[in-house]
Design a protein around this motif. Structure first.
Motif, PDB file in Angstrom:
ATOM      1  N   LEU A  93      -7.627 117.149  25.886  1.00 17.10           N
ATOM      2  CA  LEU A  93      -8.872 116.491  25.504  1.00 17.10           C
ATOM      3  C   LEU A  93      -8.800 114.979  25.663  1.00 17.10           C
ATOM      4  O   LEU A  93      -9.824 114.291  25.720  1.00 17.10           O
ATOM      5  N   GLU A  94      -7.555 114.432  25.738  1.00 20.04           N
ATOM      6  CA  GLU A  94      -7.391 112.976  25.864  1.00 20.04           C
ATOM      7  C   GLU A  94      -8.147 112.410  27.060  1.00 20.04           C
ATOM      8  O   GLU A  94      -8.567 111.251  27.041  1.00 20.04           O
ATOM      9  N   LYS A  95      -8.305 113.194  28.105  1.00 22.67           N
ATOM     10  CA  LYS A  95      -8.960 112.701  29.320  1.00 22.67           C
ATOM     11  C   LYS A  95     -10.417 112.333  29.090  1.00 22.67           C
ATOM     12  O   LYS A  95     -10.984 111.555  29.846  1.00 22.67           O
ATOM     13  N   TYR A  96     -11.008 112.889  28.044  1.00 22.51           N
ATOM     14  CA  TYR A  96     -12.428 112.661  27.791  1.00 22.51           C
ATOM     15  C   TYR A  96     -12.682 111.604  26.717  1.00 22.51           C
ATOM     16  O   TYR A  96     -13.839 111.295  26.425  1.00 22.51           O
ATOM     17  N   LEU A  97     -11.619 111.040  26.153  1.00 26.02           N
ATOM     18  CA  LEU A  97     -11.761 110.118  25.042  1.00 26.02           C
ATOM     19  C   LEU A  97     -11.083 108.781  25.336  1.00 26.02           C
ATOM     20  O   LEU A  97     -10.249 108.672  26.224  1.00 26.02           O
ATOM     21  N   THR A  98     -11.432 107.788  24.551  1.00 30.35           N
ATOM     22  CA  THR A  98     -10.861 106.453  24.694  1.00 30.35           C
ATOM     23  C   THR A  98      -9.381 106.462  24.322  1.00 30.35           C
ATOM     24  O   THR A  98      -8.973 107.140  23.376  1.00 30.35           O
ATOM     25  N   TRP A  99      -8.585 105.693  25.061  1.00 27.83           N
ATOM     26  CA  TRP A  99      -7.150 105.600  24.774  1.00 27.83           C
ATOM     27  C   TRP A  99      -6.920 105.108  23.350  1.00 27.83           C
ATOM     28  O   TRP A  99      -7.609 104.209  22.858  1.00 27.83           O
ATOM     29  N   GLY A 100      -5.939 105.712  22.685  1.00 27.72           N
ATOM     30  CA  GLY A 100      -5.522 105.238  21.376  1.00 27.72           C
ATOM     31  C   GLY A 100      -6.159 105.938  20.200  1.00 27.72           C
ATOM     32  O   GLY A 100      -5.816 105.640  19.046  1.00 27.72           O
ATOM     33  N   ILE A 101      -7.065 106.895  20.440  1.00 25.21           N
ATOM     34  CA  ILE A 101      -7.715 107.574  19.320  1.00 25.21           C
ATOM     35  C   ILE A 101      -6.720 108.499  18.604  1.00 25.21           C
ATOM     36  O   ILE A 101      -5.724 108.929  19.179  1.00 25.21           O
ATOM     37  N   GLU A 102      -7.011 108.764  17.348  1.00 22.30           N
ATOM     38  CA  GLU A 102      -6.179 109.652  16.533  1.00 22.30           C
ATOM     39  C   GLU A 102      -6.534 111.103  16.832  1.00 22.30           C
ATOM     40  O   GLU A 102      -7.697 111.499  16.774  1.00 22.30           O
ATOM     41  N   ILE A 103      -5.524 111.910  17.146  1.00 24.61           N
ATOM     42  CA  ILE A 103      -5.736 113.318  17.438  1.00 24.61           C
ATOM     43  C   ILE A 103      -5.115 114.156  16.334  1.00 24.61           C
ATOM     44  O   ILE A 103      -3.934 114.002  16.007  1.00 24.61           O
ATOM     45  N   ASP A 126     -13.989 109.517  19.285  1.00 26.79           N
ATOM     46  CA  ASP A 126     -13.855 108.107  19.661  1.00 26.79           C
ATOM     47  C   ASP A 126     -15.174 107.343  19.559  1.00 26.79           C
ATOM     48  O   ASP A 126     -15.359 106.320  20.207  1.00 26.79           O
ATOM     49  N   ALA A 127     -16.111 107.858  18.727  1.00 26.89           N
ATOM     50  CA  ALA A 127     -17.449 107.275  18.546  1.00 26.89           C
ATOM     51  C   ALA A 127     -18.344 107.507  19.748  1.00 26.89           C
ATOM     52  O   ALA A 127     -19.489 107.049  19.768  1.00 26.89           O
ATOM     53  N   ARG A 128     -17.842 108.195  20.768  1.00 27.88           N
ATOM     54  CA  ARG A 128     -18.680 108.668  21.867  1.00 27.88           C
ATOM     55  C   ARG A 128     -18.771 110.188  21.806  1.00 27.88           C
ATOM     56  O   ARG A 128     -19.843 110.760  21.748  1.00 27.88           O
ATOM     57  N   VAL A 164     -18.968 117.139  21.864  1.00 30.31           N
ATOM     58  CA  VAL A 164     -20.244 116.907  21.186  1.00 30.31           C
ATOM     59  C   VAL A 164     -20.519 115.412  21.219  1.00 30.31           C
ATOM     60  O   VAL A 164     -19.733 114.611  20.697  1.00 30.31           O
ATOM     61  N   ASP A 165     -21.608 115.018  21.857  1.00 34.33           N
ATOM     62  CA  ASP A 165     -21.949 113.599  21.960  1.00 34.33           C
ATOM     63  C   ASP A 165     -22.455 113.106  20.611  1.00 34.33           C
ATOM     64  O   ASP A 165     -23.426 113.631  20.070  1.00 34.33           O
ATOM     65  N   VAL A 166     -21.797 112.099  20.055  1.00 41.57           N
ATOM     66  CA  VAL A 166     -22.166 111.591  18.724  1.00 41.57           C
ATOM     67  C   VAL A 166     -22.919 110.262  18.798  1.00 41.57           C
ATOM     68  O   VAL A 166     -23.225 109.667  17.760  1.00 41.57           O
ATOM     69  N   ARG A 167     -23.243 109.806  20.000  1.00 39.87           N
ATOM     70  CA  ARG A 167     -23.967 108.545  20.136  1.00 39.87           C
ATOM     71  C   ARG A 167     -25.457 108.711  19.896  1.00 39.87           C
ATOM     72  O   ARG A 167     -26.160 107.760  19.566  1.00 39.87           O
ATOM     73  N   PHE A 168     -25.943 109.918  20.106  1.00 43.18           N
ATOM     74  CA  PHE A 168     -27.357 110.187  19.971  1.00 43.18           C
ATOM     75  C   PHE A 168     -27.562 111.437  19.130  1.00 43.18           C
ATOM     76  O   PHE A 168     -26.685 112.291  19.046  1.00 43.18           O
ATOM     77  N   ARG A 169     -28.708 111.539  18.532  1.00 42.78           N
ATOM     78  CA  ARG A 169     -29.093 112.816  17.973  1.00 42.78           C
ATOM     79  C   ARG A 169     -29.397 113.751  19.142  1.00 42.78           C
ATOM     80  O   ARG A 169     -29.841 113.297  20.202  1.00 42.78           O
ATOM     81  N   PRO A 170     -29.173 115.058  18.964  1.00 48.06           N
ATOM     82  CA  PRO A 170     -29.378 115.984  20.083  1.00 48.06           C
ATOM     83  C   PRO A 170     -30.735 115.830  20.759  1.00 48.06           C
ATOM     84  O   PRO A 170     -30.839 115.848  21.988  1.00 48.06           O
ATOM     85  N   ALA A 171     -31.794 115.631  19.979  1.00 51.75           N
ATOM     86  CA  ALA A 171     -33.128 115.519  20.564  1.00 51.75           C
ATOM     87  C   ALA A 171     -33.272 114.271  21.417  1.00 51.75           C
ATOM     88  O   ALA A 171     -34.066 114.232  22.365  1.00 51.75           O
TER      89      ALA A 171
END
Length: 321
Positions: A130-140, A223-225, A295-302
């Motif tokens: 999953l690291e490939k889809y997230l920002t470097w340095g995030i807590e896993i 990673d907030a994205r 799951v994209d957390v930057r926007f609400r699904p709608a």
């Protein structure tokens, strides 16, 4: 790398819109491969005959034609389909024939992230994690399932972490996704030497010690994205045909039909697909299967305004030009 050793196979972009061509060129240009832009499938066929491309990136409307279906059916060349501003009903025809492996359905600028990662995974043949889809340095966080009856406890622990991260209502979708993926890994993945599923009929609320190949791993991070949820088994029994059959079921489901009553009810990959924004399958046949839900957390699904979820089916056995 000296130019003489560079892979000469280009990335072929087939799209009628010149602005989209230029945008895709900028995104995939970072691979430093040749990028060829064409407007239609006739010109694409000429280019394929001249120099077989490493990858074809094509507009989804084009692959609904007879020529486009032939392009998808040629499994010797990976074909990534771009699908923007479309409804879930448009997905069904693309899944017919079982040839589609890579679909990116997000609008810009989200497309840039997913497209770049997908191309790099194919280029490097390094598909897991999953690291490939997230920002470097995030807590896993990593949790290991050593008994079948631990599934609910691990799912609840992840849900609490998601709540603590301030992701609010997404905790419900996250726990549903994790519960279904863990259930698949514990009960559907194990097979014997003949390929028979040995635990698919088990009581899914009961205890069963998991050791060696039966151990299942849950990893997740945000990673907030993206909130990324990854489940891995050590059987590698999930195949493309099964995946596409499950995704086809999703075309008949409403995206937001998620309730606590459905959790753990055997609703499977179709509902997982309908509960995330990008579903990734990393397959090593006979050895391991890794599924990653984003799951994209930057926007609400709608707010995404897009009823179609991206997906990718990567395999260590894929052929390349």
């Amino acid at each position: 790398m000296p130019s003489s050793t560079r892979d000469p196979h280009p990335i072929l972009v087939v799209h009628p819109d010149r602005k989209t061509q230029r945008t895709v060129h900028r995104i995939v240009g970072g691979t430093f491969r040749p990028v060829v832009l064409v407007d239609d499938l006739a010109n694409a066929a000429v280019r394929v005959r001249e120099t077989p491309p490493f990858l074809i990136i094509v507009d989804h409307q084009m692959v609904r034609t007879d020529e486009g279906r032939k392009l998808l059916a040629d499994r010797s060349i990976p074909c990534l389909v771009l699908m923007q501003d479309s409804e879930l009903d448009d997905l069904g025809p693309l899944l017919e024939g079982g040839a589609l492996s890579y679909l990116l359905a997000n609008p810009m600028p989200l497309l840039a992230e997913e497209l770049s990662i997908t191309v790099q995974k194919l280029t490097r043949r390094d598909i897991f994690g999953l690291e490939k889809y997230l920002t470097w340095g995030i807590e896993i966080r990593e949790l290991t399932l050593t008994d079948a009856d631990q599934r609910r406890g691990l799912v609840d622990e992840m849900g609490e972490d998601v709540q603590r991260a301030g992701l609010g209502p997404r905790a419900l979708a996250a726990t549903l996704i994790a519960d279904e993926l863990l259930s698949n890994a514990v009960f559907n993945a194990p097979v014997d030497d003949s390929g028979t599923h040995t635990h698919s009929g088990d009581d899914r609320s009961g205890s069963r010690p998991l050791a060696e190949r039966d151990v299942v791993t849950l990893r997740y991070a945000c990673d907030a994205r993206y909130l990324a949820i990854e489940v891995e088994d050590h059987y590698g029994s999930l195949d493309r045909r099964t995946i596409l059959r499950c995704l086809t079921k999703a075309t008949n489901r409403a995206r937001d039909k998620v309730s606590m009553g459905t959790r753990g009810a055997g609703i499977g990959l179709a509902t997982v697909y309908g509960s995330c924004n990008h579903l990734v399958f990393n397959l090593e046949p006979g050895r391991r299967t890794q599924v990653i839900a984003l799951v994209d957390v930057r926007f609400r699904p709608a707010e995404l305004g897009n009823a179609v979820c991206s997906f990718g089916i990567f395999s260590t056995e894929e052929r390349r030009p």
